[in-house]
Design an enzyme around this catalytic site. Structure first.
Site, mmCIF file in Angstrom:
data_model
loop_
_atom_site.group_PDB
_atom_site.id
_atom_site.type_symbol
_atom_site.label_atom_id
_atom_site.label_comp_id
_atom_site.label_asym_id
_atom_site.label_seq_id
_atom_site.Cartn_x
_atom_site.Cartn_y
_atom_site.Cartn_z
ATOM 1 N N SER A 145 0.835 -1.196 0.000
ATOM 2 C CA SER A 145 0.000 0.000 0.000
ATOM 3 C C SER A 145 0.865 1.239 0.000
ATOM 4 O O SER A 145 2.077 1.170 0.237
ATOM 5 C CB SER A 145 -0.883 0.001 1.257
ATOM 6 O OG SER A 145 -1.549 1.235 1.449
ATOM 7 N N TYR A 158 -2.889 -0.888 10.137
ATOM 8 C CA TYR A 158 -2.846 -1.054 8.686
ATOM 9 C C TYR A 158 -1.429 -0.843 8.159
ATOM 10 O O TYR A 158 -0.921 -1.644 7.364
ATOM 11 C CB TYR A 158 -3.807 -0.062 8.027
ATOM 12 C CG TYR A 158 -3.955 -0.242 6.538
ATOM 13 C CD1 TYR A 158 -4.716 -1.289 6.025
ATOM 14 C CD2 TYR A 158 -3.360 0.638 5.639
ATOM 15 C CE1 TYR A 158 -4.870 -1.455 4.660
ATOM 16 C CE2 TYR A 158 -3.508 0.481 4.285
ATOM 17 C CZ TYR A 158 -4.270 -0.561 3.783
ATOM 18 O OH TYR A 158 -4.412 -0.722 2.429
#
Length: 277
Positions: A145, A158
């Site tokens: 990401s 995350y």
């Protein structure tokens, strides 16, 4: 290694019922790939599978699995190995998001994110790697990401999971050089449902959650079909690293130039130029 041949073997894609995963399934189908699609949303997964089958004319198999369940993920890996000994592509795309600071996120919530975003990637890679090795010309794709490049406040779980995916994939790429192609992908603000479907730590106030969700949604502008096309192209050309959208490339540069202070620099850049595709 030679360019990847999409018409050989089966491509396994997790998180295939929506977003980048759905668009990857359709893009691979257009390239003539047989598919094994994984998700926990049975209805949406079947819809994607039917559409992909019409595009490719090749077999499309679906697998329901909750990747937050370690035992279920191990069982899925075993099923995939038995059913698809011809697998030549594994795309670990499935992922979940969780908002909250480290102190707001419980141990159970943190572990849920790590199970889906990281442990499932390792488990399925471990299961299918012998198959990929046995089929010359195979390739592995792991989605990290933007938050595997930078670590903003309020995204501790995350970011931890996505930095872990990045490290795992980069080390594996070095180990598998010359035998299996490996790509780590860092998408920026892709227009998917991750913001609306993300969880929020139970201790986060509702107003804070809503403000964060709205701010995050403004950054999600890049079309998922374009992201999928870039990933497919990267696989074909055996690229080791792919950053998707300016929203990933600019923070990557800032993190390299200002490793200890990129958060404040990035905030100033965003204030000046606003969200960019």
């Amino acid at each position: 290694m030679d360019r990847f041949d999409f018409t050989r073997g089966t491509a396994v894609v997790t998180g295939a019922a929506g977003g980048i995963g759905e668009q990857l399934a359709l893009a691979l189908a257009r390239r003539g790939s047989a598919l094994a699609l994984v998700d926990r949303d049975a209805e949406r997964l079947e819809q994607v599978a039917r559409q992909a089958g019409k595009l490719s004319g090749r077999p499309v198999t679906t697998y329901l699995a909750d990747l937050s369940d370690d035992a279920a993920t191990h069982a899925l890996g075993e099923r995939l190995v038995v059913a698809h000994p011809d697998a030549t592509l594994l795309v670990n795309n499935a992922g979940v998001a969780l908002g909250g600071t480290f102190e707001q996120v419980s141990e159970e919530e943190f572990d849920w994110v790590m199970a889906v975003n990281y442990r499932a990637v390792v488990t399925l890679t471990r299961a299918l790697l012998p198959v990929l090795r046995a089929n010359p010309g195979s390739h592995l794709v792991n989605l990290s990401s933007l938050f595997g490049l930078i670590a903003p406040p309020g995204q501790v779980a995350y970011a931890t999971s996505k930095f872990a995916v990045r490290g795992f994939t980069e080390a594996l790429r070095a180990e598998l050089a010359g035998s299996v192609g490996v790509t780590v992908v860092h998408p920026g603000g892709i227009r998917t449902g991750i913001a609306t479907s993300s969880r929020i730590a139970a201790s986060v106030p509702a107003a804070e959650h809503e403000a964060g969700r709205k701010a995050f949604n403004k950054l999600l502008t890049y079309p998922p079909e374009r992201a999928a096309a870039e990933i497919v192209s990267a696989v074909e050309r055996r690229r080791g690293r792919l950053l998707i959208a300016v929203s990933a490339r600019v923070p990557d540069v800032l993190a390299r130039l200002f490793p200890a202070h990129y958060s404040s620099v990035l905030a100033l850049v965003l204030k000046r130029v606003g969200p960019r595709k």
